[in-house]
Design a protein around this motif. Sequence first.
Motif, PDB file in Angstrom:
ATOM      1  N   LEU A  83     -99.988 -14.659 -11.938  1.00 20.51           N
ATOM      2  CA  LEU A  83    -100.173 -13.422 -11.190  1.00 20.51           C
ATOM      3  C   LEU A  83     -99.095 -12.404 -11.563  1.00 20.51           C
ATOM      4  O   LEU A  83     -97.959 -12.773 -11.876  1.00 20.51           O
ATOM      5  CB  LEU A  83    -100.120 -13.701  -9.691  1.00 20.51           C
ATOM      6  N   PRO A  84     -99.429 -11.119 -11.504  1.00 25.43           N
ATOM      7  CA  PRO A  84     -98.449 -10.087 -11.854  1.00 25.43           C
ATOM      8  C   PRO A  84     -97.479  -9.821 -10.705  1.00 25.43           C
ATOM      9  O   PRO A  84     -97.631 -10.366  -9.608  1.00 25.43           O
ATOM     10  CB  PRO A  84     -99.328  -8.866 -12.113  1.00 25.43           C
ATOM     11  N   ASP A  85     -96.524  -8.962 -10.972  1.00 28.24           N
ATOM     12  CA  ASP A  85     -95.607  -8.543  -9.902  1.00 28.24           C
ATOM     13  C   ASP A  85     -96.307  -7.597  -8.933  1.00 28.24           C
ATOM     14  O   ASP A  85     -96.040  -7.610  -7.732  1.00 28.24           O
ATOM     15  CB  ASP A  85     -94.378  -7.849 -10.505  1.00 28.24           C
ATOM     16  N   VAL A  86     -97.181  -6.752  -9.469  1.00 26.64           N
ATOM     17  CA  VAL A  86     -97.956  -5.826  -8.644  1.00 26.64           C
ATOM     18  C   VAL A  86     -99.431  -6.029  -8.964  1.00 26.64           C
ATOM     19  O   VAL A  86     -99.848  -5.887 -10.120  1.00 26.64           O
ATOM     20  CB  VAL A  86     -97.561  -4.353  -8.902  1.00 26.64           C
ATOM     21  N   LYS A 115     -81.858  -6.310 -17.053  1.00 29.02           N
ATOM     22  CA  LYS A 115     -83.096  -5.684 -17.484  1.00 29.02           C
ATOM     23  C   LYS A 115     -84.257  -6.419 -16.840  1.00 29.02           C
ATOM     24  O   LYS A 115     -84.325  -7.646 -16.880  1.00 29.02           O
ATOM     25  CB  LYS A 115     -83.221  -5.728 -19.004  1.00 29.02           C
ATOM     26  N   ILE A 116     -85.174  -5.689 -16.241  1.00 25.92           N
ATOM     27  CA  ILE A 116     -86.290  -6.274 -15.519  1.00 25.92           C
ATOM     28  C   ILE A 116     -87.608  -5.786 -16.098  1.00 25.92           C
ATOM     29  O   ILE A 116     -87.778  -4.589 -16.360  1.00 25.92           O
ATOM     30  CB  ILE A 116     -86.224  -5.904 -14.023  1.00 25.92           C
ATOM     31  N   THR A 117     -88.535  -6.707 -16.299  1.00 26.33           N
ATOM     32  CA  THR A 117     -89.903  -6.352 -16.677  1.00 26.33           C
ATOM     33  C   THR A 117     -90.812  -6.621 -15.485  1.00 26.33           C
ATOM     34  O   THR A 117     -90.835  -7.729 -14.947  1.00 26.33           O
ATOM     35  CB  THR A 117     -90.390  -7.167 -17.884  1.00 26.33           C
ATOM     36  N   LEU A 118     -91.525  -5.596 -15.056  1.00 27.36           N
ATOM     37  CA  LEU A 118     -92.472  -5.719 -13.962  1.00 27.36           C
ATOM     38  C   LEU A 118     -93.888  -5.657 -14.521  1.00 27.36           C
ATOM     39  O   LEU A 118     -94.224  -4.736 -15.258  1.00 27.36           O
ATOM     40  CB  LEU A 118     -92.280  -4.598 -12.936  1.00 27.36           C
ATOM     41  N   THR A 119     -94.692  -6.644 -14.187  1.00 26.98           N
ATOM     42  CA  THR A 119     -96.072  -6.669 -14.645  1.00 26.98           C
ATOM     43  C   THR A 119     -96.987  -6.096 -13.565  1.00 26.98           C
ATOM     44  O   THR A 119     -96.775  -6.312 -12.375  1.00 26.98           O
ATOM     45  CB  THR A 119     -96.515  -8.098 -14.987  1.00 26.98           C
ATOM     46  N   VAL A 120     -97.987  -5.341 -13.999  1.00 26.17           N
ATOM     47  CA  VAL A 120     -98.926  -4.684 -13.091  1.00 26.17           C
ATOM     48  C   VAL A 120    -100.344  -4.942 -13.586  1.00 26.17           C
ATOM     49  O   VAL A 120    -100.622  -4.781 -14.782  1.00 26.17           O
ATOM     50  CB  VAL A 120     -98.677  -3.160 -13.023  1.00 26.17           C
ATOM     51  N   ILE A 155     -92.217  -1.624 -17.574  1.00 24.44           N
ATOM     52  CA  ILE A 155     -93.492  -1.940 -16.917  1.00 24.44           C
ATOM     53  C   ILE A 155     -94.486  -2.409 -17.970  1.00 24.44           C
ATOM     54  O   ILE A 155     -94.742  -1.729 -18.960  1.00 24.44           O
ATOM     55  CB  ILE A 155     -94.053  -0.719 -16.166  1.00 24.44           C
ATOM     56  N   LYS A 156     -95.033  -3.584 -17.746  1.00 25.37           N
ATOM     57  CA  LYS A 156     -96.071  -4.134 -18.615  1.00 25.37           C
ATOM     58  C   LYS A 156     -97.372  -4.123 -17.830  1.00 25.37           C
ATOM     59  O   LYS A 156     -97.577  -4.909 -16.922  1.00 25.37           O
ATOM     60  CB  LYS A 156     -95.717  -5.556 -19.049  1.00 25.37           C
ATOM     61  N   ALA A 157     -98.250  -3.177 -18.187  1.00 26.53           N
ATOM     62  CA  ALA A 157     -99.471  -2.971 -17.415  1.00 26.53           C
ATOM     63  C   ALA A 157    -100.689  -3.563 -18.110  1.00 26.53           C
ATOM     64  O   ALA A 157    -100.857  -3.450 -19.322  1.00 26.53           O
ATOM     65  CB  ALA A 157     -99.694  -1.481 -17.186  1.00 26.53           C
ATOM     66  N   THR A 158    -101.531  -4.198 -17.314  1.00 26.42           N
ATOM     67  CA  THR A 158    -102.814  -4.708 -17.774  1.00 26.42           C
ATOM     68  C   THR A 158    -103.909  -4.056 -16.946  1.00 26.42           C
ATOM     69  O   THR A 158    -103.849  -4.073 -15.711  1.00 26.42           O
ATOM     70  CB  THR A 158    -102.912  -6.240 -17.604  1.00 26.42           C
ATOM     71  N   ASN A 159    -104.888  -3.457 -17.614  1.00 26.52           N
ATOM     72  CA  ASN A 159    -105.993  -2.830 -16.900  1.00 26.52           C
ATOM     73  C   ASN A 159    -107.286  -3.552 -17.237  1.00 26.52           C
ATOM     74  O   ASN A 159    -107.651  -3.692 -18.407  1.00 26.52           O
ATOM     75  CB  ASN A 159    -106.120  -1.347 -17.267  1.00 26.52           C
ATOM     76  N   ILE A 160    -107.975  -4.041 -16.209  1.00 28.87           N
ATOM     77  CA  ILE A 160    -109.243  -4.754 -16.365  1.00 28.87           C
ATOM     78  C   ILE A 160    -110.386  -3.776 -16.126  1.00 28.87           C
ATOM     79  O   ILE A 160    -110.288  -2.901 -15.260  1.00 28.87           O
ATOM     80  CB  ILE A 160    -109.302  -5.946 -15.399  1.00 28.87           C
ATOM     81  N   ALA A 192     -92.037  -4.074  -4.991  1.00 34.10           N
ATOM     82  CA  ALA A 192     -92.427  -3.305  -3.812  1.00 34.10           C
ATOM     83  C   ALA A 192     -92.060  -1.841  -3.973  1.00 34.10           C
ATOM     84  O   ALA A 192     -92.807  -0.936  -3.566  1.00 34.10           O
ATOM     85  CB  ALA A 192     -91.764  -3.887  -2.564  1.00 34.10           C
ATOM     86  N   GLU A 193     -90.922  -1.579  -4.577  1.00 35.64           N
ATOM     87  CA  GLU A 193     -90.506  -0.198  -4.807  1.00 35.64           C
ATOM     88  C   GLU A 193     -91.427   0.501  -5.805  1.00 35.64           C
ATOM     89  O   GLU A 193     -91.764   1.675  -5.645  1.00 35.64           O
ATOM     90  CB  GLU A 193     -89.053  -0.167  -5.291  1.00 35.64           C
ATOM     91  N   LEU A 194     -91.843  -0.234  -6.837  1.00 32.19           N
ATOM     92  CA  LEU A 194     -92.780   0.340  -7.793  1.00 32.19           C
ATOM     93  C   LEU A 194     -94.125   0.629  -7.110  1.00 32.19           C
ATOM     94  O   LEU A 194     -94.719   1.696  -7.301  1.00 32.19           O
ATOM     95  CB  LEU A 194     -92.985  -0.607  -8.970  1.00 32.19           C
ATOM     96  N   ALA A 195     -94.608  -0.300  -6.298  1.00 31.83           N
ATOM     97  CA  ALA A 195     -95.868  -0.100  -5.594  1.00 31.83           C
ATOM     98  C   ALA A 195     -95.783   1.098  -4.656  1.00 31.83           C
ATOM     99  O   ALA A 195     -96.730   1.886  -4.534  1.00 31.83           O
ATOM    100  CB  ALA A 195     -96.241  -1.358  -4.815  1.00 31.83           C
TER     101      ALA A 195
END
Length: 442
Positions: A94-97, A40-45, A69-74, A333-336
């Motif tokens: 730093l996030p993954d993306v 199981k993978i968590t990708l941060t954005v 996906i764990k997203a943060t929006n500034i 990279a695949e998510l991006a």
Amino acid sequence: MKSRALRRTAVAIAATSTAVLALAGCAGSGGSDSGDSNEKITLTVTTFGAMGMDDLYKQYESDHPGITIKATNIDTGGNALTDWQTKQAAGAGLPDVQAVEEGWLSKVMQVSDSFTDLTKYGADDTKGDWVPWKVQQATDKDGRIIGYGTDIGPEGLCYNSKLFAAAGLPTDRDKVAEYFGGADATWDKFFQIGKDYHDKTGKAWYDQSGFVWNSMVNQLPEGYYKSDGTLNVKDNADLKARWALLAQGAADGLSSNQTQWDWGGGKAFTDGSFAVFVCPGWMLGNVKGGAESAGGDASTGWDFADVFPGGPANWGGSFLTVPTTSKHPKEAAELAAYLTSASSEVAEFQKAGAFPSVVKAQSDPGVTGESELTKFFNDAPIGEILAKRAEGVKAQYKGPDDAVIQEQVFGPSIQQLDSGKADGTKAWNNAMKLLDQLVINK
């Protein structure tokens, strides 16, 4: 998205049904770098403003059950820059993306080796998908592609047809474009029409001088920096000439002196405070969202014309990067790549007005057709207009302190112009003092 401190107000725009299932531009299949396909993978954005990606995160998780996906929006690009710089300096957090705004891309390029070379994951095979200058911007001196392009910001002119009618100006968008000069539209003409409008109505022409100045600078072949990376401000005749126009416009009462990104809670879009607004694609969502927050709707009168003073201009645009600190660079990279695929960029345009940098997406019916955004702007063919406005745009080199110069050097002087506290000469000289303090002698 992108400038320099862009607050892309989140607006709820119903998306036209679009297929967003395809994963474009990716190399290989998903899976963790450890080789355990069941891990199981968590990708941060980390993104900023309104990039229209929330629904896409959900779709991606649905299509990739092992990924969360764990997203943060500034809120703004400026605050996102501060967040990135702090974490970059610390070497942690730093996030993954990581979303990067055009205005601070050059800072990223100074440490490009701390970002994953996306050619390792298929970027070379798909770089033809984007407008060429977008790929050039994201390519470092060693030929490494460190970012996938999200949106670009070709600019057209938003105008309030009801206010135009009251002032005896044309209201049909084609006639408006012709009235401003069409392909030969100039800033001199823009300010002259504005003065005539103010003389007839006693009202301001545009919301505030900051966005106008940003647009004027962005469309020059060279802005605050020359293409070789040297500063280009103090003796820049083009900047001084445009500053003189801006200062005279403020002195003539053409600026409504609105607070950037607020507009009185959106009320200024509905109460006749100003009649025109410089609009890169992503800004259309701000106009709609601002007007609706103040109780306005399509009947408020806003429209969008295929014209812009001074010719083609680009304001903003972003990239998705993968910091080398990511523990899952392949998956990141695949998510991006997915978030910047043609179908995804169509969905992002429908959601937030972010005009695609992927060429195929620009002609997609989801971009050229009807949407809640087009309905608000009097059924204007927004996607078609933006595609035309993108023609002739050239990528301007953005130096490492480009955002600082825009916001902290010229920002206070622009406020002095709008408030009447300084004339053009004094305000320019004040800006040069700040340039010495914040950039040259920092």
